[in-house]
Design a protein around this motif. Structure first.
Motif, PDB file in Angstrom:
ATOM      1  N   ALA A 508       0.955  -1.522   0.038  1.00 21.68           N
ATOM      2  CA  ALA A 508      -0.268  -0.303   0.371  1.00 21.68           C
ATOM      3  C   ALA A 508       1.216   1.137  -0.745  1.00 21.68           C
ATOM      4  CB  ALA A 508      -0.980  -0.150   1.878  1.00 21.68           C
ATOM      5  N   ARG A 569       1.701   9.041   5.695  1.00 25.77           N
ATOM      6  CA  ARG A 569       1.359   8.294   4.883  1.00 25.77           C
ATOM      7  C   ARG A 569       1.250   6.412   4.095  1.00 25.77           C
ATOM      8  NH1 ARG A 569      -0.687  11.421  -1.174  1.00 25.77           N
ATOM      9  NH2 ARG A 569       1.147   9.986  -1.559  1.00 25.77           N
ATOM     10  N   SER A 572       0.168   5.000   7.590  1.00 25.49           N
ATOM     11  CA  SER A 572      -1.523   4.957   7.948  1.00 25.49           C
ATOM     12  C   SER A 572      -1.837   3.486   7.061  1.00 25.49           C
ATOM     13  CB  SER A 572      -2.414   5.796   7.022  1.00 25.49           C
ATOM     14  OG  SER A 572      -2.365   5.785   5.162  1.00 25.49           O
ATOM     15  N   TYR A 574      -2.066  -0.306   4.895  1.00 30.42           N
ATOM     16  CA  TYR A 574      -3.563  -1.387   3.889  1.00 30.42           C
ATOM     17  C   TYR A 574      -4.863  -0.329   4.855  1.00 30.42           C
ATOM     18  CZ  TYR A 574      -6.066  -3.192   0.858  1.00 30.42           C
ATOM     19  OH  TYR A 574      -6.907  -3.544  -0.037  1.00 30.42           O
ATOM     20  N   GLY A 576      -5.134   2.000   5.698  1.00 31.03           N
ATOM     21  CA  GLY A 576      -5.750   3.606   5.204  1.00 31.03           C
ATOM     22  C   GLY A 576      -6.177   3.563   3.721  1.00 31.03           C
ATOM     23  N   LEU A 577      -5.761   2.676   3.526  1.00 31.66           N
ATOM     24  CA  LEU A 577      -6.078   2.053   2.427  1.00 31.66           C
ATOM     25  C   LEU A 577      -7.216   1.437   2.501  1.00 31.66           C
ATOM     26  CD1 LEU A 577      -5.204   3.176  -1.308  1.00 31.66           C
ATOM     27  CD2 LEU A 577      -4.005   1.128  -1.221  1.00 31.66           C
TER      28      LEU A 577
ATOM     29  N   PRO B 337      -2.404  -3.338  -3.994  1.00 30.53           N
ATOM     30  CA  PRO B 337      -2.961  -2.302  -3.180  1.00 30.53           C
ATOM     31  C   PRO B 337      -2.197  -1.523  -3.736  1.00 30.53           C
ATOM     32  CG  PRO B 337      -1.788  -4.012  -2.134  1.00 30.53           C
ATOM     33  CD  PRO B 337      -2.420  -4.306  -2.904  1.00 30.53           C
ATOM     34  N   ASP B 338      -1.137  -0.847  -4.652  1.00 34.69           N
ATOM     35  CA  ASP B 338      -1.299   0.073  -5.549  1.00 34.69           C
ATOM     36  C   ASP B 338      -1.589   0.674  -6.629  1.00 34.69           C
ATOM     37  OD1 ASP B 338       1.076   1.659  -5.675  1.00 34.69           O
ATOM     38  OD2 ASP B 338       1.353   1.148  -7.648  1.00 34.69           O
ATOM     39  N   ARG B 340      -4.735  -0.435  -6.401  1.00 34.11           N
ATOM     40  CA  ARG B 340      -6.179   0.455  -5.674  1.00 34.11           C
ATOM     41  C   ARG B 340      -6.225   1.719  -5.756  1.00 34.11           C
ATOM     42  NH1 ARG B 340      -9.729  -2.115  -1.955  1.00 34.11           N
ATOM     43  NH2 ARG B 340     -10.327  -0.576  -0.231  1.00 34.11           N
ATOM     44  N   LEU B 344      -8.382   4.712  -7.022  1.00 36.57           N
ATOM     45  CA  LEU B 344      -9.197   5.139  -5.683  1.00 36.57           C
ATOM     46  C   LEU B 344      -8.624   7.240  -5.512  1.00 36.57           C
ATOM     47  CD1 LEU B 344      -9.336   3.217  -2.805  1.00 36.57           C
ATOM     48  CD2 LEU B 344     -11.727   4.369  -3.791  1.00 36.57           C
ATOM     49  N   LEU B 554     -10.512   7.936   3.175  1.00 39.55           N
ATOM     50  CA  LEU B 554      -9.613   7.873   2.530  1.00 39.55           C
ATOM     51  C   LEU B 554      -8.867   8.683   2.007  1.00 39.55           C
ATOM     52  CD1 LEU B 554      -7.793   5.133   0.938  1.00 39.55           C
ATOM     53  CD2 LEU B 554      -9.060   6.275  -1.118  1.00 39.55           C
ATOM     54  N   THR B 557      -7.500  10.918   4.854  1.00 36.13           N
ATOM     55  CA  THR B 557      -6.550   9.608   5.685  1.00 36.13           C
ATOM     56  C   THR B 557      -5.284  10.137   4.647  1.00 36.13           C
ATOM     57  OG1 THR B 557      -8.394   8.308   6.273  1.00 36.13           O
ATOM     58  CG2 THR B 557      -5.590   7.655   6.256  1.00 36.13           C
ATOM     59  N   ARG B 558      -5.462  10.073   4.138  1.00 33.55           N
ATOM     60  CA  ARG B 558      -4.495   9.790   2.016  1.00 33.55           C
ATOM     61  C   ARG B 558      -4.445  10.989   1.796  1.00 33.55           C
ATOM     62  NH1 ARG B 558      -2.185   4.937   1.036  1.00 33.55           N
ATOM     63  NH2 ARG B 558      -1.401   6.035  -0.754  1.00 33.55           N
TER      64      ARG B 558
END
Lengths: 590, 590
Positions: A508, A569, A572, A574, A576-577, B337-338, B340, B344, B554, B557-558
């Motif tokens: 992530a 970031r 935070s 996975y 967080g994602l 995840p990357d 995703r 997003l 999200l 957070t990000r």
């Protein structure tokens, strides 16, 4: 078309004062790699870039490569440019003299390559791939293959290409299906279809080879069942081998580089390395190409940084705030702080990339002559290859976009050339393993390699650089920001290693972590650069030396603070994602 | 070609639940602006976008607009598309019924426009400019001009273009030289050359008008000596007016939009507004265009976000970490995840932009019927116009680049269409005032307007939104990050106002400050969105409502943590950007 001037003073300063390459090479056993040699070769490469390659950049983009008859035709002038390239011996610059190479350091080759990339990114691809193919064949080929392929490749009479991707197998090479059947005479017959194969065919040379990944009939599934083959265009008896280019892709940029769909229909190939171990052998080529692609980004960044500064000095528009301007009805836009910001950022993102790529190349050179340095050199290459590739290309793209923005509407017009830089360099973030794949390589394989030894080396080197900065009043203020960025990287590596860490946390945060690592590494290079400039060596324009320190200060003040955001970031994780959204992201499309 | 589905559920939710537009409009005195009306018009616009405009997006890019004979020819199909556009009454959607317009709210027009931009950015430019020209003529034209021009423009029989830029006068309009001589009969004769004039000519309609900035013979120099003229293609007697298109630029993208060099050679024009006050009158058009261009970015962002998600759900490659995948030999890349993260982020950057543009449009609509709301509406428009323009386009570009990256090599191929989004949307960051110019507008003119009243309004609204979030357990955790980002913006506004502040500090931090303002504003919009979803209104897919809250989480957070970095960088001021380098950046080029 945007101009380009080989950055000879900057490169000389990097080689002699920042990297102290001549001394390091001599200590490792290299002979004759003097500052004069570097300077002479680089000046010659600069002339080739400006006189031969740069004039073909726009015309190549306009005309493009295309399939004509049974093969690929390159745009007008590329054949003649290749003749210059070949006759100058550039294809064998860093090659083994046993096969006709010139035996020069990889560092020199790296710097030459950057100039080629700056002048004509599309042209750079064929030699860049050929260098990687030479390395793979030299490392894994048997004597016969080496004897047959290396001399013409080093001479520039043949070129090399890498044939990995298939429609269903891109990042995931374990899915590839191309078959290789033993013919009983030591050769193989390949059948299958590959796509996205750069320089798979062209009319620059009479012959070329593909390094092809394929499966033997008894191959286990997945990546452990892949073998590597060398497949020429013309067989030793001169006949055409059994493959053809079905089409050349129409792309956003790099129009003068043929991206081919290739069909193998009983093509004759020779195995390179061991059965089923082809992916490991191919990585010799891929690792070279990843560094090469990073250099592509740096070359474009250099050209963009030059274009931005030249335009901003020339274009008069509006009066600068705070009386910083020239006092006329308008000032050169460079005096507008927001333009200054863009011009300088393009420069900051470029020079440190060159230094970092040079650092890796110099270590590889030293280890090539002094086996006692092999472990350390491998550590540097392993850790920094994904960083050079992804940061070099991400920052090269950023620099090109910034240069375009500085030029306003003129940056959007084709004939001014900078929009082509944006289109061309965009590919480098995608090919040779997307930058997301580089980030996963860094996080999942490199940070913990050998118990984290490569990362520890880098963090120690950064600490040394910070200590040197702190010792000199001219640079002392640069030490603390660099140390604190490095501490963040050290802390994140620990955080990722914590027991019970969700394996998705690293994935992530991978892209952010690569960027953070790159910022630390670039800050380190700017630190080394500032310290070297503060020593006021002879032979450089004083304004150049002053500017090196000012640029380093700017990097620490304006770019390093991003590491704090990336740190937050990444931590935070996975979670967080995830954000409570489903795995399939139901409902997200609205 | 990348597909596009009008985001009808999302738009309906925005209109009815987030903005509560039908109630607000009714309270201000609008009649019949019911949810049903919005839904019916948007569904029809969506069909136009998908059935008529989207199919011409690629072909228009390939063919391009060109000069042929004495005028500009549009690509095949564009004339027929214009016929649909005109017959549907779309050109007059929000226009004054007194001149034949449909009198619909600007909010509805904004949402329709976004769909047009998503489907075919090049097509959107002609109507987008026409709308702005209509507004300028309605606000500043005399009765005769309005009577002659507005009915055919609202009917779609004429279009409008804005002619500002000259080779030496881009951002700095004070440098423009085009002359206007009074002819003695109330008309003027214009002479001069303009460049970068979008839709200055085409073959979609029989006539069109330019709004041209020029100088009267007695004009003082600089921006206080500029007057505005309306200059048609065909004069009232049907003859061709005295101007011609010298060439159409070849550009990075937007090939189907003619960017013209125009030569005025005694062209007949009518003055609009007062002599020497033309720039102020033109700002009526420019402010409309800046909002429009922001919507262009949002439209492209929507299409890119859809393309990224669709590809990532479909493409199987590699096994996702942590068992998050489907358990097969490979997983859809969305489970990585990357990937995703990229999918997003494209979504986060798009939906909040739409909400913010809608917020501004709704205020303008309310004030149009209820003069007591004019002051507040003007505050919102003044503060948020540069934010909608620059953030809408910067984030639209980011979304397009992310979508391209998700698609890997396929994203670089022309036929897949996403690379065109990148090329097309890149212009929106440059034209209509570069995003650097928007940032200066925000910092130098808008933050302190009326003693900072517009900013206080926004910060109060953000506080209200945070309080609402805090009151509901489903969203309570979103309140604190939003508040702390808003506090940063408040603190920076104070910092900029401090006595003795170097005037270059604001300019040095302008781009960062606009981005920070945009992140706060987008966070606020996500906050409103999450609160609306937490109320679980009827008529929406439950997964959609859940996802709205997850996306808001999200964002907080990000994306909001970037405000801390921007804060630090802005506070480094001009000194941080000066870095001891000279004004002319001597020595920086290496």
């Amino acid at each position: 078309m945007s101009a380009y001037e080989p950055p000879l003073q900057s490169v000389r300063f990097l080689v002699n004062e920042v990297l102290k390459a001549p001394e390091a090479l001599a200590a490792a056993g290299w002979e004759d790699t003097t500052p004069d040699l570097f300077e002479a070769v680089l000046a010659q490469a600069g002339r080739l870039a400006v006189d031969v390659l740069l004039p073909l950049d726009r015309s190549g983009d306009e005309e493009g490569a295309r399939v004509e008859g049974d093969g690929v035709r390159m745009p007008a002038g590329f054949g003649e440019a290749w003749r210059h390239w070949r006759e100058g011996g550039w294809n064998g610059l860093a090659g083994d003299p046993a096969y006709g190479g010139q035996g020069m350091p990889a560092l020199l080759d790296t710097l030459v390559t950057e100039m080629v990339c700056a002048a004509n990114l599309a042209f750079s691809i064929t030699p860049g791939l050929t260098q990687g193919a030479i390395r793979a064949l030299a490392a894994h080929g048997d004597a016969a293959v080496k004897e047959r392929c290396l001399p013409p490749m080093l001479a520039g009479d043949w070129t090399g290409a890498m044939a990995l991707t298939e429609p269903q197998a891109g990042t995931d090479l374990g899915l590839l299906r191309t078959r290789a059947e033993p013919a009983g005479d030591g050769t193989y017959r390949l059948a299958g279809q590959k796509m996205f194969i750069s320089s798979a065919d062209h009319d620059l040379t009479g012959n070329l080879v593909h390094l092809v990944l394929a499966r033997l009939p008894d191959a286990p599934p997945g990546t452990r069942g892949i073998s590597l083959f060398v497949v020429p265009k013309r067989l030793p008896d001169g006949t055409r081998n059994g493959w053809s280019v079905l089409s050349v892709e129409r792309k956003m940029g790099l129009h003068a580089s043929p991206t081919c769909v290739v069909s193998y229909e009983g093509a004759v190939g020779w195995m390179v390395g061991e059965p089923h171990r082809g992916l490991a052998a191919m990585f010799t080529m891929m690792n070279h190409e990843r560094l090469f692609v990073g250099i592509q980004g740096i070359g474009v960044g250099e050209r963009a940084a030059q274009a931005a500064l030249a335009y901003a000095r020339d274009r008069v528009q509006g009066r600068a705030p705070g009386g910083g301007g020239t006092g006329g009805a308008g000032d050169p836009i460079l005096h507008h702080p927001d333009v200054r910001r863009m011009v300088l950022t393009a420069r900051l993102l470029t020079d440190a990339g060159r230094a970092l790529a040079g650092w890796v190349a110099l270590w590889l050179d030293r280890a090539a002559k002094d086996p006692s340095l092999a472990e350390e050199a491998e550590d540097w290459a392993a850790l920094l290859t994904p960083v050079v590739k992804a940061a070099g290309t991400d920052f090269g793209f950023e620099a090109a976009v910034l240069a375009q923005q500085v030029m306003g509407g003129h940056g959007y017009i084709r004939d001014n050339g900078v929009e082509q830089l944006v289109r061309d360099v965009r590919a480098t973030q995608i090919y040779e393993g997307t930058n997301g794949v580089q980030a996963l390589d860094l996080v999942q394989r490199k940070l913990d390699l050998h118990g984290g030894r490569p990362l520890t080396r880098m963090l120690d080197a950064v600490e040394d650089a910070a200590a040197t900065l702190a010792d000199d009043p001219a640079t002392a203020e640069l030490a603390e920001p660099l140390r604190s960025a490095a501490d963040r990287l050290r802390g994140l590596a620990c955080w990722l290693r914590q027991e019970g860490r969700d394996p998705r946390d690293g994935a992530a945060g991978a892209t952010d972590l690569l960027r953070l690592t790159a910022l630390v590494a670039y800050g380190w290079m700017w630190g080394l650069t500032a310290s070297a400039a503060a020593r006021r060596p002879d032979g450089y324009d004083p304004a150049f030396l002053d500017a090196r320190i000012g640029l380093a200060r700017l990097f620490m003040t304006r770019l390093l603070p991003e590491t704090a955001m990336l740190d937050a970031r990444i931590r935070s994780g996975y979670a967080g994602l995830d954000a409570g959204l489903s795995d399939r992201l139901e409902g997200v499309e609205g």
